[in-house]
Design a protein around this motif. Structure first.
Motif, PDB file in Angstrom:
ATOM      1  N   THR A 100       4.900  40.925 122.827  1.00 60.04           N
ATOM      2  CA  THR A 100       5.482  42.207 123.147  1.00 60.04           C
ATOM      3  C   THR A 100       5.699  42.251 124.664  1.00 60.04           C
ATOM      4  N   MET A 101       6.741  42.967 125.142  1.00 65.17           N
ATOM      5  CA  MET A 101       7.143  42.882 126.540  1.00 65.17           C
ATOM      6  C   MET A 101       6.039  43.292 127.498  1.00 65.17           C
ATOM      7  N   THR A 102       5.376  44.417 127.206  1.00 70.65           N
ATOM      8  CA  THR A 102       4.274  44.908 128.034  1.00 70.65           C
ATOM      9  C   THR A 102       3.226  45.540 127.123  1.00 70.65           C
ATOM     10  N   ILE A 103       2.138  45.988 127.727  1.00 73.51           N
ATOM     11  CA  ILE A 103       1.092  46.700 126.997  1.00 73.51           C
ATOM     12  C   ILE A 103       1.329  48.202 127.022  1.00 73.51           C
ATOM     13  N   THR A 104       1.844  48.712 128.147  1.00 67.09           N
ATOM     14  CA  THR A 104       1.993  50.157 128.310  1.00 67.09           C
ATOM     15  C   THR A 104       3.447  50.538 128.553  1.00 67.09           C
ATOM     16  N   THR A 105       3.727  51.810 128.301  1.00 60.62           N
ATOM     17  CA  THR A 105       5.072  52.349 128.521  1.00 60.62           C
ATOM     18  C   THR A 105       5.402  52.386 130.006  1.00 60.62           C
ATOM     19  N   ASP A 106       4.436  52.725 130.823  1.00 65.45           N
ATOM     20  CA  ASP A 106       4.678  52.758 132.271  1.00 65.45           C
ATOM     21  C   ASP A 106       5.058  51.375 132.788  1.00 65.45           C
ATOM     22  N   GLU A 107       4.408  50.341 132.282  1.00 67.98           N
ATOM     23  CA  GLU A 107       4.775  48.974 132.683  1.00 67.98           C
ATOM     24  C   GLU A 107       6.204  48.669 132.275  1.00 67.98           C
ATOM     25  N   ALA A 108       6.576  49.079 131.064  1.00 64.86           N
ATOM     26  CA  ALA A 108       7.950  48.841 130.600  1.00 64.86           C
ATOM     27  C   ALA A 108       8.947  49.590 131.474  1.00 64.86           C
ATOM     28  N   ASP A 109       8.631  50.841 131.833  1.00 62.37           N
ATOM     29  CA  ASP A 109       9.498  51.598 132.739  1.00 62.37           C
ATOM     30  C   ASP A 109       9.747  50.821 134.025  1.00 62.37           C
ATOM     31  N   ASP A 110       8.693  50.289 134.575  1.00 62.62           N
ATOM     32  CA  ASP A 110       8.784  49.576 135.850  1.00 62.62           C
ATOM     33  C   ASP A 110       9.693  48.354 135.732  1.00 62.62           C
ATOM     34  N   LEU A 111       9.533  47.578 134.662  1.00 67.30           N
ATOM     35  CA  LEU A 111      10.341  46.376 134.499  1.00 67.30           C
ATOM     36  C   LEU A 111      11.807  46.710 134.263  1.00 67.30           C
ATOM     37  N   ILE A 112      12.070  47.733 133.471  1.00 66.49           N
ATOM     38  CA  ILE A 112      13.453  48.122 133.197  1.00 66.49           C
ATOM     39  C   ILE A 112      14.141  48.560 134.483  1.00 66.49           C
ATOM     40  N   GLU A 113      13.463  49.361 135.289  1.00 67.43           N
ATOM     41  CA  GLU A 113      14.053  49.817 136.551  1.00 67.43           C
ATOM     42  C   GLU A 113      14.236  48.651 137.520  1.00 67.43           C
ATOM     43  N   LEU A 114      13.271  47.745 137.562  1.00 68.51           N
ATOM     44  CA  LEU A 114      13.379  46.597 138.460  1.00 68.51           C
ATOM     45  C   LEU A 114      14.550  45.712 138.069  1.00 68.51           C
ATOM     46  N   ALA A 115      14.708  45.420 136.781  1.00 74.79           N
ATOM     47  CA  ALA A 115      15.836  44.608 136.325  1.00 74.79           C
ATOM     48  C   ALA A 115      17.160  45.293 136.646  1.00 74.79           C
ATOM     49  N   ARG A 116      17.216  46.612 136.417  1.00 75.84           N
ATOM     50  CA  ARG A 116      18.445  47.360 136.709  1.00 75.84           C
ATOM     51  C   ARG A 116      18.791  47.293 138.198  1.00 75.84           C
ATOM     52  N   SER A 117      17.783  47.482 139.047  1.00 72.89           N
ATOM     53  CA  SER A 117      18.032  47.518 140.485  1.00 72.89           C
ATOM     54  C   SER A 117      18.515  46.176 141.023  1.00 72.89           C
ATOM     55  N   LYS A 118      18.154  45.091 140.337  1.00 75.99           N
ATOM     56  CA  LYS A 118      18.539  43.761 140.786  1.00 75.99           C
ATOM     57  C   LYS A 118      19.671  43.160 139.947  1.00 75.99           C
ATOM     58  N   SER A 119      20.238  43.960 139.026  1.00 72.35           N
ATOM     59  CA  SER A 119      21.348  43.519 138.165  1.00 72.35           C
ATOM     60  C   SER A 119      20.999  42.250 137.399  1.00 72.35           C
ATOM     61  N   LEU A 120      19.791  42.226 136.834  1.00 68.20           N
ATOM     62  CA  LEU A 120      19.316  41.082 136.070  1.00 68.20           C
ATOM     63  C   LEU A 120      19.171  41.452 134.601  1.00 68.20           C
ATOM     64  N   VAL A 358       9.053  50.930 121.171  1.00 66.90           N
ATOM     65  CA  VAL A 358       8.040  50.367 120.268  1.00 66.90           C
ATOM     66  C   VAL A 358       6.696  50.265 120.974  1.00 66.90           C
ATOM     67  N   ILE A 359       6.702  49.873 122.234  1.00 64.03           N
ATOM     68  CA  ILE A 359       5.457  49.816 123.011  1.00 64.03           C
ATOM     69  C   ILE A 359       4.814  51.195 123.083  1.00 64.03           C
ATOM     70  N   GLU A 360       5.621  52.235 123.266  1.00 64.52           N
ATOM     71  CA  GLU A 360       5.053  53.584 123.330  1.00 64.52           C
ATOM     72  C   GLU A 360       4.450  53.994 121.989  1.00 64.52           C
ATOM     73  N   ILE A 361       5.084  53.606 120.887  1.00 60.98           N
ATOM     74  CA  ILE A 361       4.499  53.896 119.576  1.00 60.98           C
ATOM     75  C   ILE A 361       3.097  53.292 119.479  1.00 60.98           C
ATOM     76  N   ILE A 362       2.971  52.022 119.857  1.00 60.97           N
ATOM     77  CA  ILE A 362       1.674  51.344 119.776  1.00 60.97           C
ATOM     78  C   ILE A 362       0.659  51.988 120.715  1.00 60.97           C
ATOM     79  N   GLU A 363       1.069  52.200 121.953  1.00 60.53           N
ATOM     80  CA  GLU A 363       0.162  52.784 122.936  1.00 60.53           C
ATOM     81  C   GLU A 363      -0.340  54.159 122.475  1.00 60.53           C
TER      82      GLU A 363
END
Length: 381
Positions: A100-120, A358-363
């Motif tokens: 699974t991508m991360t353990i927590t929703t906050d971690e997923a938020d961080d990665l999504i924003e980081l990828a967006r900011s760097k166009s990755l 999905v991560i938020e559902i689990i968390e």
């Protein structure tokens, strides 16, 4: 771009099964594997020797410093994913990350924003809506073939399958991969490892969940792994109730034993019950329903009767005949979705936003079980 330059993060069980796909001619024409990292350097070296011009590394930082690498696929223990994905994005690499991508929703938020900011591109497994039968189930429900949806059920039982895997039975670096992390926090347990497939399929078909409640605990407090006793500190027995709104509900489980379909180890596709009918596996009201690729799937040795394995793995978009005898076809497909996105700008239906939901559902299921209070979700996809 001619060939995408790919690095493998981890040379354990999952990535050792995936690497042969990248020696098949059609994949080798678009992807060049040039790096493998693993903290067990002999394991990384053995994997790198499969490919021309491929270098072995004993640390992620060393591999990410290799400017030749365009993208990485991360197949390490789940508890490591957040930091490793983040490091790869900071280094300017596109990322596929196994579930699974991360353990927590906050971690997923961080990665999504980081990828967006760097166009990755950030593309996580599992891509359950790439499966033709899941898309067809969604269509059947949306067009009222079973009337109004009442409820659904899906999930997976943990069992002992990781302990019995061949990559964990030997005595050298390539065959003694330690499975202990599956029973440890963070990232272990059946929800992050198995039920995540069911939840991706369920929510891909029915849409986002609004509320979740759950019961959860540790049923088997100790496991025997290759003659050693391991204390289990994850919950291995969880049952969730999911509210999709409009009085439509689902039950999803990640348990120590038992499945809703006899003889099926993982019931990822689930069952859907409506006011005028039901969908169970690949059948609508007791009769097989048609979907794209079904004829090919039925010609496989298993007869195409298992929704997530056998013949129904052979009809994923990138699974040409050269890949049919190889393992982990669904994860290979997810990696190739990233490849197409990076090389050709072809966006995938597999998204980090869906994975975050999905991560938020689990968390929140774990939080609901701990507090005894139903939890409302904030994420959409």
């Amino acid at each position: 771009m001619t060939r995408l330059k790919l690095g493998f993060v981890g040379a354990g069980a999952i990535n050792s099964r995936l690497m042969p796909h990248f020696l098949v001619d059609d994949t080798a024409a678009t992807v060049e594997v040039i790096g493998v990292c693993d903290p067990v350097l002999p394991r990384a070296t053995a994997a790198a020797e499969r490919f021309d011009n491929c270098k072995a590394y004993d640390s992620l930082d060393a591999m990410l410093a290799d400017d030749r690498i365009d993208a990485v696929t991360i197949g390490s223990p789940i508890g490591l994913h957040y930091q490793q994905v983040r490091a790869a994005l900071i280094a300017g690499k596109h990322v596929h990350v196994n579930k699974t991508m991360t353990i927590t929703t906050d971690e997923a938020d961080d990665l999504i924003e980081l990828a967006r900011s760097k166009s990755l591109v950030l593309l996580p497994s599992p891509g359950e809506m790439l499966r033709p039968h899941n898309r067809r189930i969604k269509e059947l429900i949306d067009t009222g073939e079973i009337g109004q949806l009442s409820w659904a059920v899906c999930g997976a039982a943990f069992g002992n399958y990781h302990v019995a895997e061949p990559e964990r039975q030997g005595h050298d670096a390539t065959t003694n991969v330690d499975p202990t992390w599956y029973f440890k926090n963070p990232g272990g347990g059946p929800l992050y490892d198995l039920t995540v497939y069911s939840l991706h399929g369920l929510t891909g078909i029915l849409g986002p969940v609004k509320r979740v409640t759950a019961l959860s605990g540790t049923l088997v407090p100790q496991r025997s792994l290759n003659g050693a006793t391991v204390d289990v500190d994850v919950h291995d027995n969880t049952v969730m109730l999911l509210d999709f709104g409009a009085n439509k509900f689902a039950l999803a489980y990640g348990t120590a034993a038992g499945n809703i379909t006899p003889g099926v180890e993982f019931d990822f596709s689930g069952r859907y019950y409506g006011t005028d009918g039901e969908i169970i596996g690949l059948e609508l009201n007791g009769e097989p329903f048609d979907y794209e690729g079904r004829t090919t799937a039925r010609q496989a040795p298993d007869g195409g009767i298992h929704p997530n394995f056998g013949g129904n793995e052979l009809i994923l978009p990138h699974t040409t005949e050269g890949h049919w005898g190889l393992q982990e076809l669904h994860v290979f497909e997810d990696i190739m979705q990233m490849v197409d996105w990076v090389r050709d700008g072809k966006a995938s239906v597999v998204t980090a936003e869906h994975a975050r939901h999905v991560i938020e559902i689990i968390e929140l299921a774990y939080l609901a079980a701990e507090t005894g209070q139903t939890q409302a979700l904030r994420t959409q996809f």
